[in-house]
Each structure stands twice: as structure tokens, then as C-alpha cells.
Design an enzyme around this catalytic site. Structure first.
Site, PDB file in Angstrom:
ATOM      1  N   GLY A 154      71.228 -61.612 -40.111  1.00  0.00           N
ATOM      2  CA  GLY A 154      71.061 -60.361 -40.870  1.00  0.00           C
ATOM      3  C   GLY A 154      71.659 -59.221 -40.060  1.00  0.00           C
ATOM      4  O   GLY A 154      72.493 -59.433 -39.179  1.00  0.00           O
ATOM      5  N   ARG A 155      71.174 -58.022 -40.363  1.00  0.00           N
ATOM      6  CA  ARG A 155      71.752 -56.850 -39.687  1.00  0.00           C
ATOM      7  C   ARG A 155      71.576 -56.908 -38.178  1.00  0.00           C
ATOM      8  O   ARG A 155      72.489 -56.599 -37.421  1.00  0.00           O
ATOM      9  CB  ARG A 155      71.097 -55.576 -40.228  1.00  0.00           C
ATOM     10  CG  ARG A 155      71.736 -55.064 -41.497  1.00  0.00           C
ATOM     11  CD  ARG A 155      71.051 -53.783 -41.916  1.00  0.00           C
ATOM     12  NE  ARG A 155      69.689 -54.110 -42.306  1.00  0.00           N
ATOM     13  CZ  ARG A 155      69.229 -53.981 -43.541  1.00  0.00           C
ATOM     14  NH1 ARG A 155      69.990 -53.496 -44.482  1.00  0.00           N
ATOM     15  NH2 ARG A 155      67.987 -54.307 -43.847  1.00  0.00           N
ATOM     16  N   SER A 235      62.324 -61.589 -32.677  1.00  0.00           N
ATOM     17  CA  SER A 235      61.984 -61.509 -34.113  1.00  0.00           C
ATOM     18  C   SER A 235      60.470 -61.444 -34.296  1.00  0.00           C
ATOM     19  O   SER A 235      59.894 -60.355 -34.264  1.00  0.00           O
ATOM     20  CB  SER A 235      62.613 -62.685 -34.861  1.00  0.00           C
ATOM     21  OG  SER A 235      62.081 -63.923 -34.429  1.00  0.00           O
ATOM     22  N   ARG A 236      59.836 -62.588 -34.423  1.00  0.00           N
ATOM     23  CA  ARG A 236      58.377 -62.654 -34.466  1.00  0.00           C
ATOM     24  C   ARG A 236      57.956 -63.855 -33.642  1.00  0.00           C
ATOM     25  O   ARG A 236      58.596 -64.919 -33.702  1.00  0.00           O
ATOM     26  CB  ARG A 236      57.868 -62.811 -35.902  1.00  0.00           C
ATOM     27  CG  ARG A 236      57.904 -61.539 -36.729  1.00  0.00           C
ATOM     28  CD  ARG A 236      56.882 -60.505 -36.243  1.00  0.00           C
ATOM     29  NE  ARG A 236      56.886 -59.293 -37.045  1.00  0.00           N
ATOM     30  CZ  ARG A 236      57.578 -58.192 -36.764  1.00  0.00           C
ATOM     31  NH1 ARG A 236      58.345 -58.146 -35.685  1.00  0.00           N
ATOM     32  NH2 ARG A 236      57.500 -57.128 -37.535  1.00  0.00           N
ATOM     33  N   GLU A 265      49.948 -61.719 -30.355  1.00  0.00           N
ATOM     34  CA  GLU A 265      50.036 -60.486 -29.566  1.00  0.00           C
ATOM     35  C   GLU A 265      48.708 -59.745 -29.561  1.00  0.00           C
ATOM     36  O   GLU A 265      48.033 -59.726 -30.581  1.00  0.00           O
ATOM     37  CB  GLU A 265      51.131 -59.589 -30.141  1.00  0.00           C
ATOM     38  CG  GLU A 265      52.490 -60.246 -29.991  1.00  0.00           C
ATOM     39  CD  GLU A 265      53.625 -59.446 -30.611  1.00  0.00           C
ATOM     40  OE1 GLU A 265      53.411 -58.284 -30.989  1.00  0.00           O
ATOM     41  OE2 GLU A 265      54.721 -60.008 -30.706  1.00  0.00           O
ATOM     42  N   HIS A 283      56.800 -56.447 -26.821  1.00  0.00           N
ATOM     43  CA  HIS A 283      57.201 -56.043 -28.173  1.00  0.00           C
ATOM     44  C   HIS A 283      57.738 -54.599 -28.206  1.00  0.00           C
ATOM     45  O   HIS A 283      57.157 -53.721 -28.844  1.00  0.00           O
ATOM     46  CB  HIS A 283      56.033 -56.211 -29.165  1.00  0.00           C
ATOM     47  CG  HIS A 283      56.495 -56.331 -30.584  1.00  0.00           C
ATOM     48  ND1 HIS A 283      55.814 -57.051 -31.531  1.00  0.00           N
ATOM     49  CD2 HIS A 283      57.579 -55.819 -31.232  1.00  0.00           C
ATOM     50  CE1 HIS A 283      56.447 -56.971 -32.696  1.00  0.00           C
ATOM     51  NE2 HIS A 283      57.537 -56.231 -32.532  1.00  0.00           N
TER      52      HIS A 283
HETATM   53  C1  GLV Z   1      59.102 -54.547 -35.242  1.00  0.00           C
HETATM   54  O1  GLV Z   1      58.649 -55.520 -34.779  1.00  0.00           O
HETATM   55  C2  GLV Z   1      59.737 -54.477 -36.521  1.00  0.00           C
HETATM   56  O2  GLV Z   1      59.654 -55.426 -37.319  1.00  0.00           O
HETATM   57  O3  GLV Z   1      60.346 -53.432 -36.805  1.00  0.00           O
END
Ligand code: GLV
Length: 318
Positions: A154-155, A235-236, A265, A283
Site C-alpha cells: 500500500g502507500r 504494521s500491527r 502492547e 510503537h
Molecule cells: C498507527 O499505528 C496507525 O495505524 O496510524
């Protein structure tokens, strides 16, 4: 009576300005506990939320029938139950586009730091453990000229790929759909996930968290990576199986990892904390002053738009 707007965390001043005409409640610098959050939500028409707050059906019901918009100050919105919002006619927005370059900088920072053992060597220096220059001291792996594998083009993935091109890297990518513009602009080559894992020297993960991407990178996938490879995740957390990653790092199955996100987290897997070859950031992917201002303003503007009867700038899925 002005509409009631709840801001779940203290945000940059710039984001409060568009909300000046509302009956505004700003909760706290730290994440509010659930009870305080539900209590504060009562009667809100708009909520500016953060990734730390679960925006689920119970939250929406606690807010009540006046709630019209939840503006998440993040590009990821796995903390929001979009279906529950839809059922209640609540618009959900996120902040895409304004944080891509900053998050890509974070990914590249982690990639470089992990490759060149910055965390480990800095810790040693600060602890008084640096005694001489050494031909074999803190030797890492090169970044320039290597192959960068982007999972999720993606971006943000594309912004990381552009940085890779600047370092003379070859770009491989894996994505649900082909990205022909990126293939042309970045000379990026599409690969299935196995080929990408087997070929890339650096693997950087940029997928949203969904049921399909949970533990997308687990023991099997790590086992396919090269022993000198580096994994980066901005990302996550749950996209990577943290326990499996800690084992792979401990056994030398991959060279290093750079992480900004974690499964639970702010907890970090204890075995990861022990690993010298894990660079661990809390994060901070979008954490520059300029970008946090832009995110806060965009989230606030989305609230103003919906509460004024206009279309929001960046609705989720829009
Ligand atoms: C941060 O974790 C976001 O998704 O912008």
C-alpha cells in the site's frame, strides 16, 4: 447546545483547534481505563479515538444514539468494530495519506539499526563495555544493494520501497493485488509470499491487521527466510507470531529483527526483550511532530465534517 465531542487522549494542540465550537472533553495523556472511557462517552456525538481504545459495540451503546462519528487518529483501525458502527449508522474515519513517509522512515530506521546492530552496540557503549575498535566488533550486514521484500504494497509499503531504491536495493513485493504503478515506478517485482521470504534479505511488513493477516509471519514463514535476513514490522503486532520470532532470533534462523509493534502492547514478549538482535521501538511509527499534527487535524476535520452534515475526508472503506 453544542454537540458533545470526546477526545480519548491528549492530542497535539493543532487537532483541538477545529473542535473549538464543541462541548469538548479531552480525557488523559495515558490511556483511560475502560470504565472512565464508557462514562465519558455518554451523550457524545463525535469521538476522536486512538489505537489504544477499543471502539466496540459496548462503547457505542454507552455513548448512546446521538453518536454519529468515530474518527480514529491512525491509519489502522483494527481497534474499531466497523460492522457495529455501520449497524448503528456511525461513520468511521481514519487518517490515511498523512503518515506514510514518516512511518516509512521508521521502518527504514529499524531496518538499518537491525542490520548494523545499533541497539546492541549502543547499549554496550553506554554500559562502559566498549574498549577498542575491532575488526570483528559489532559487524552487521550490508543494506545497500540487497533485496528488499515488501509484504503489503500500500502507500506505506511503497514509501519504504522508494527508500530501498535510494539504497540501490532490488524490490520484491507481495500484495493481495498487483500494483502495476509500483512495478513501473520502482522496478518492483511481484512474488508470492514463499518466494519473497526465500529470496529477500530484508522483509518489511505493511499489511493491515485482519483475520487473514493474523500470524501471517509465523514459524514456517520465518523458517523460509535466509539466515542473514532481517525482519521489520511497523504494521500491527499480531501480524507476526512474536514467540516464533523470538525463537528464530535466538536460534540464529534469521539475523535480526526491527519491531515497532507487538501482539499485546505495551507488553513485549519476554524472550524478545532478551534478544540483542531485536531492535525494539515503542510503537512510534508515525511519531514526528509534523505528522502527529497532521493526523490530529485530519481526525478533527472528519468529526467537524460529519457533525456539519458533510462527507468526511477519509472515511474507512471510502
Ligand atoms: C498507527 O499505528 C496507525 O495505524 O496510524
Amino acid at each position: 447546545m453544542p454537540d458533545k465531542v470526546l477526545v480519548t487522549r491528549e492530542i497535539p494542540e493543532a487537532g483541538l483547534r477545529p473542535l473549538e465550537g464543541f462541548d469538548l472533553t479531552v480525557l488523559s495523556e495515558a490511556p483511560p481505563d475502560r470504565e472512565a472511557l464508557l462514562e465519558a462517552a455518554e451523550g457524545a456525538t463525535g469521538v476522536l479515538s486512538n489505537v489504544t481504545e477499543k471502539m466496540d459495540a459496548a462503547f457505542m451503546d454507552a455513548a448512546g444514539p446521538e453518536l454519529k462519528v468515530i474518527a480514529n487518529m491512525a491509519v489502522g483501525y483494527d481497534n474499531v468494530d466497523v460492522e457495529a458502527a455501520k449497524e448503528r449508522g456511525i461513520v468511521v474515519t481514519n487518517t490515511p495519506g498523512v503518515l506514510d513517509e514518516t512511518t516509512a522512515d521508521t521502518a527504514f530506521m529499524l531496518l538499518l539499526a537491525a542490520a548494523r546492530r545499533l541497539g546492541e552496540s549502543e547499549r554496550t557503549l553506554r554500559a562502559g563495555g566498549w574498549h577498542w575498535w575491532g575488526p570483528k566488533l559489532f559487524v552487521g550486514v550490508d543494506v545497500w544493494g540487497k533485496t528488499l521484500g515488501i509484504v503489503g504494497m500500500g502507500r506505506i509499503g511503497q514509501a519504504v520501497a522508494r527508500r530501498g531504491r535510494g539504497f540501490g536495493m532490488e524490490i520484491l513485493y507481495h500484495n493481495r493485488s498487483r500494483k502495476e504503478d509500483a512495478e513501473k515506478e520502482l522496478d518492483a517485482r511481484y512474488a508470492d509470499l514463499d518466494e519473497l521470504l526465500e529470496t529477500a534479505d530484508f522483509v518489511s511488513v505493511h499489511t493491515p491487521l485482519t483475520e487473514e493477516t493474523r500470524h501471517l509471519i509465523g514459524a514456517d514463514e520465518l523458517g523460509k527466510m535466509k539466515p542473514a535476513a532481517v525482519l521489520v514490522n511497523t504494521s500491527r503486532g499480531p501480524v507476526v507470531d512474536e514467540g516464533a520470532l523470538a525463537d528464530a532470533l535466538a536460534d540464529g534462523r534469521i539475523f535480526a529483527a526491527g519491531l515497532d509493534v507487538y501482539e499485546e502492547e505495551p507488553k513485549v514478549h519476554p524472550k524478545l526483550l532478551e534478544r540483542e538482535n531485536a531492535v525494539l521501538a515503542p510503537h512510534i511509527g508515525s511519531g514526528s511532530r509534523e505528522t502527529r499534527d497532521r493526523m490530529a487535524v485530519l481526525a478533527a476535520e472528519n468529526i467537524v465534517a460529519v457533525l456539519s452534515g458533510r462527507d468526511p475526508k477519509t472515511p474507512v472503506g471510502g
